[in-house]
Design a protein around this motif. Structure first.
Motif, PDB file in Angstrom:
ATOM      1  N   LEU A 150      10.538  -1.936 -27.148  1.00 11.53           N
ATOM      2  CA  LEU A 150      10.167  -1.535 -28.510  1.00 11.53           C
ATOM      3  C   LEU A 150      10.452  -2.662 -29.495  1.00 11.53           C
ATOM      4  O   LEU A 150       9.656  -2.914 -30.414  1.00 11.53           O
ATOM      5  N   SER A 151      11.596  -3.329 -29.312  1.00 13.13           N
ATOM      6  CA  SER A 151      11.926  -4.462 -30.183  1.00 13.13           C
ATOM      7  C   SER A 151      10.877  -5.554 -30.053  1.00 13.13           C
ATOM      8  O   SER A 151      10.427  -6.132 -31.055  1.00 13.13           O
ATOM      9  N   THR A 195      14.262   0.260 -25.169  1.00 11.29           N
ATOM     10  CA  THR A 195      14.575  -0.176 -26.543  1.00 11.29           C
ATOM     11  C   THR A 195      14.252  -1.661 -26.725  1.00 11.29           C
ATOM     12  O   THR A 195      13.779  -2.080 -27.785  1.00 11.29           O
ATOM     13  N   ALA A 215       9.196  -1.819 -42.319  1.00  6.78           N
ATOM     14  CA  ALA A 215       9.384  -0.891 -41.193  1.00  6.78           C
ATOM     15  C   ALA A 215       9.505  -1.641 -39.872  1.00  6.78           C
ATOM     16  O   ALA A 215      10.365  -1.327 -39.033  1.00  6.78           O
ATOM     17  N   LEU A 216       8.648  -2.654 -39.684  1.00 10.19           N
ATOM     18  CA  LEU A 216       8.693  -3.414 -38.429  1.00 10.19           C
ATOM     19  C   LEU A 216       9.976  -4.238 -38.305  1.00 10.19           C
ATOM     20  O   LEU A 216      10.569  -4.329 -37.216  1.00 10.19           O
ATOM     21  N   CYS A 245       7.670  -4.534 -31.781  1.00  6.96           N
ATOM     22  CA  CYS A 245       7.780  -4.732 -33.232  1.00  6.96           C
ATOM     23  C   CYS A 245       7.560  -6.196 -33.602  1.00  6.96           C
ATOM     24  O   CYS A 245       6.915  -6.513 -34.607  1.00  6.96           O
ATOM     25  N   LEU A 280      12.911  -3.551 -39.731  1.00 10.41           N
ATOM     26  CA  LEU A 280      14.005  -2.617 -39.449  1.00 10.41           C
ATOM     27  C   LEU A 280      13.936  -2.106 -38.013  1.00 10.41           C
ATOM     28  O   LEU A 280      14.960  -2.002 -37.322  1.00 10.41           O
ATOM     29  N   GLY A 281      12.724  -1.793 -37.556  1.00 11.98           N
ATOM     30  CA  GLY A 281      12.558  -1.307 -36.182  1.00 11.98           C
ATOM     31  C   GLY A 281      13.001  -2.346 -35.163  1.00 11.98           C
ATOM     32  O   GLY A 281      13.701  -2.036 -34.196  1.00 11.98           O
ATOM     33  N   LYS A 282      12.593  -3.609 -35.407  1.00 15.15           N
ATOM     34  CA  LYS A 282      12.975  -4.682 -34.490  1.00 15.15           C
ATOM     35  C   LYS A 282      14.499  -4.859 -34.467  1.00 15.15           C
ATOM     36  O   LYS A 282      15.117  -4.980 -33.405  1.00 15.15           O
ATOM     37  N   THR A 283      15.125  -4.861 -35.654  1.00 14.12           N
ATOM     38  CA  THR A 283      16.576  -5.090 -35.731  1.00 14.12           C
ATOM     39  C   THR A 283      17.357  -3.960 -35.056  1.00 14.12           C
ATOM     40  O   THR A 283      18.276  -4.205 -34.260  1.00 14.12           O
ATOM     41  N   ILE A 284      16.975  -2.725 -35.366  1.00  9.91           N
ATOM     42  CA  ILE A 284      17.710  -1.573 -34.816  1.00  9.91           C
ATOM     43  C   ILE A 284      17.573  -1.501 -33.296  1.00  9.91           C
ATOM     44  O   ILE A 284      18.554  -1.316 -32.571  1.00  9.91           O
ATOM     45  N   THR A 285      16.332  -1.645 -32.805  1.00 11.16           N
ATOM     46  CA  THR A 285      16.126  -1.564 -31.349  1.00 11.16           C
ATOM     47  C   THR A 285      16.790  -2.739 -30.628  1.00 11.16           C
ATOM     48  O   THR A 285      17.294  -2.583 -29.509  1.00 11.16           O
TER      49      THR A 285
END
Length: 541
Positions: free
Chosen positions: A11-12, A8, A43-44, A15, A46-51
């Motif tokens: 992935l962050s 994860t 999208a990037l 992103c 949100l993806g960075k924050t969530i991961t």
């Protein structure tokens, strides 16, 4: 869990790297529509924050679980090591390992997601730079290798300083313990206090500070050296690349923006080296302590075994000897040979001068020290590592350096509070202390009253064999008389064996037997006639 956390975090980082490319594309008037760019950006992000959140939450759980497990494991190992070895290892070493070392390891574990994200950003940024121009990426790679080698040289020196600082921390903790344990003596003696502050505390803290500053300065030098190399790289891109060949404006912008952006993650990775350096040394110290504990461990710290009544018919020491070194003496002090037998309902007094081996004998009798020669037999069976913990459950002991817990832990009788209140009245403590749900209202009382609270616990344990090491020395004359003339006879009448270390010759007549130790050698004084008592009194005062 650590694998999921790392994935994860990567992935962050990916992103983040993709965001760099998206920003550069937007700045260079890409042919993509605004809607596509905005959608990709959202999208990037949100993806960075969530991961990022996910990786840090997962690792926080993992790190705290690992640290709790480490502390539990160390505690269990300590409980499984013979008392003599624990004393040899040193309380200060154990305390440093359980506090500062474990804290440093925790901090490093919690930093893993951030480091992983930063590494992923650096890798993603390198990939993007390679897409712009692989030749320039190759040149950057040479610069990075050079920076890495020089960084490593600086780190080696920094780690040596951290190691030296950690050694000083062991000494510092030993002085802190001396401060708390010897506070009365320090307050009463100005010269001793001056030397303690000037030579022990001041010198050690100065040395500890010196090594830590040396280490941190080397980390700072190394980090800023790498920053300097990065700025050199930016200068090369801005001023040398255009002269080396045709470079598009988009590529030039991409390189400058990416390199400047990557300086943040690089600083994060470099800054973490100090943290990981301390954690590495802390882990090494914890492993060394664990190996020391494992090497010394001859017992199992049994905790799940059902408590049951311990049978007691006889306890016999046969040719027991134990040697240890006295302070400021070149030769070993030898206790023994000791031949001694106890039966139910006996009241035995042990007397002797300071340094005669009384407390050591008490620890051997209770199974805390092992005899180096001879053996202990319990109900006719030899005591060894297989049954030593069961043997210790025979005793309720109050040593001269006893520890008083603030609750009656381990005592699960249904009438605990009621029985405790009954004993508090008997011990003349009911006006100061109360018991609720097995917890004492306070332990902040005089030393004599603290000893009575320890006696309360011993009464509630209700074991066959009681050991009192100078218990009456802090009692007022009234309660001292109560102890010898009422409490001890009551225990004897209940069939309890009492082994009492004492200097109170006034009450020797109460004992079934009086045993005298003189520099490790034992003699029985069964008949206390005038001549025997006359020789005994000087040895015990």
């Amino acid at each position: 869990m650590i694998i999921i956390t790392t994935l994860t975090a990567l992935l962050s980082g990916a992103c983040n790297a993709a965001l760099i490319a998206l920003v550069n594309t937007s700045l260079n008037n890409a042919k993509w529509s605004v809607a596509v760019l905005v959608g990709g950006f959202v999208a990037l992000v949100l993806g960075k924050t969530i991961t990022n959140i996910l990786s840090q939450v997962l690792l926080a759980r993992f790190a705290q679980g690992a640290v709790s497990g480490l502390r539990r494991d160390l505690t269990k190992r300590i409980l499984g090591v013979p008392l003599r070895q624990v004393e040899s290892i040193g309380t200060h070493r154990i305390l440093v390992a359980l506090t500062d070392d474990v804290f440093n390891i925790t901090q490093a574990l919690l930093a893993i997601p951030i480091i992983t994200v930063n590494v992923a950003i650096l890798v993603g940024g390198a990939v993007y730079l390679g897409l712009l121009s692989w030749k320039i990426l190759l040149g950057i790679g040479v610069l990075v290798v050079f920076g890495g080698i020089s960084y490593r040289i600086m780190m080696t020196s920094a780690f040596k300083s951290l190691n030296a600082a950690r050694e000083e921390e062991d000494k510092l903790f030993s002085y802190f313990r001396a401060l708390t344990d010897g506070i009365k003596e320090l307050k009463l003696h100005r010269s001793r206090r001056k030397v303690f502050l000037a030579e022990n505390i001041h010198d050690t803290t100065e040395t500890f500070q010196k090594y830590n500053v040396e280490a941190e300065c080397r980390f700072i030098y190394a980090q800023n050296w790498n920053h300097l190399l990065f700025y050199l790289l930016v200068g090369c891109v801005l001023f040398m690349m255009p002269k080396m060949g045709q470079v598009s404006h988009a590529a030039m912008t991409g390189y400058v923006i990416t390199i400047l952006y990557l300086m943040g993650p690089l600083a994060g990775v470099m800054g973490s080296m100090s943290l990981f350096g301390r954690a590495s040394i802390a882990l090494q110290k914890v492993e060394e302590l664990g190996l020391s504990l494992a090497a010394a461990s001859t017992e199992e710290a049994v905790i799940n075994k059902t408590e049951r009544e311990v049978p007691f018919r006889s306890l016999e020491l046969i040719n027991v000897q134990h040697a240890y070194r006295h302070e400021k003496e070149d030769t070993n002090f030898v206790l023994g040979p000791i031949d001694l037998k106890f039966g139910p309902g006996e009241l035995v007094f042990l007397v002797g001068g300071n340094g005669s081996g009384k407390s050591t004998l008490a620890k051997i009798v209770t199974g805390l020290y092992f005899p180096e020669v001879g053996e202990i037999r319990w109900n006719g069976k030899r005591v060894d590592n297989s049954n030593r913990d069961d043997y210790r459950q025979l005793f309720s002991a109050i040593f001269s350096d006893f520890y008083l817990f603030d609750n009656l832990m381990g005592l699960n009788r249904p009438d605990l509070d009621a029985k405790a209140k009954e004993y508090l009245v008997q011990l003349h403590l009911d006006h100061k202390i109360s018991v609720k749900d097995g917890k004492l209202s306070t332990t902040s009382v005089s030393q004599g009253q603290r000893k009575r609270l320890a006696l309360l616990t011993a009464y509630l344990e209700d074991r066959p064999f009681y050991l009192f090491d100078e218990w009456a020395s802090d009692q007022d004359p009234l309660f001292k008389d109560v102890f010898y003339t009422r409490l001890l006879p009551e225990l004897k009448a209940r069939g309890k064996t009492c082994f009492v270390i004492t200097h109170d010759d006034k009450y020797f007549y109460m004992a079934d037997r009086v045993i005298k130790l003189d520099y490790g050698k034992m003699e029985h004084l069964n008949q206390l006639d005038g001549e025997a008592l006359g020789t005994l009194i000087p040895a015990t005062r």
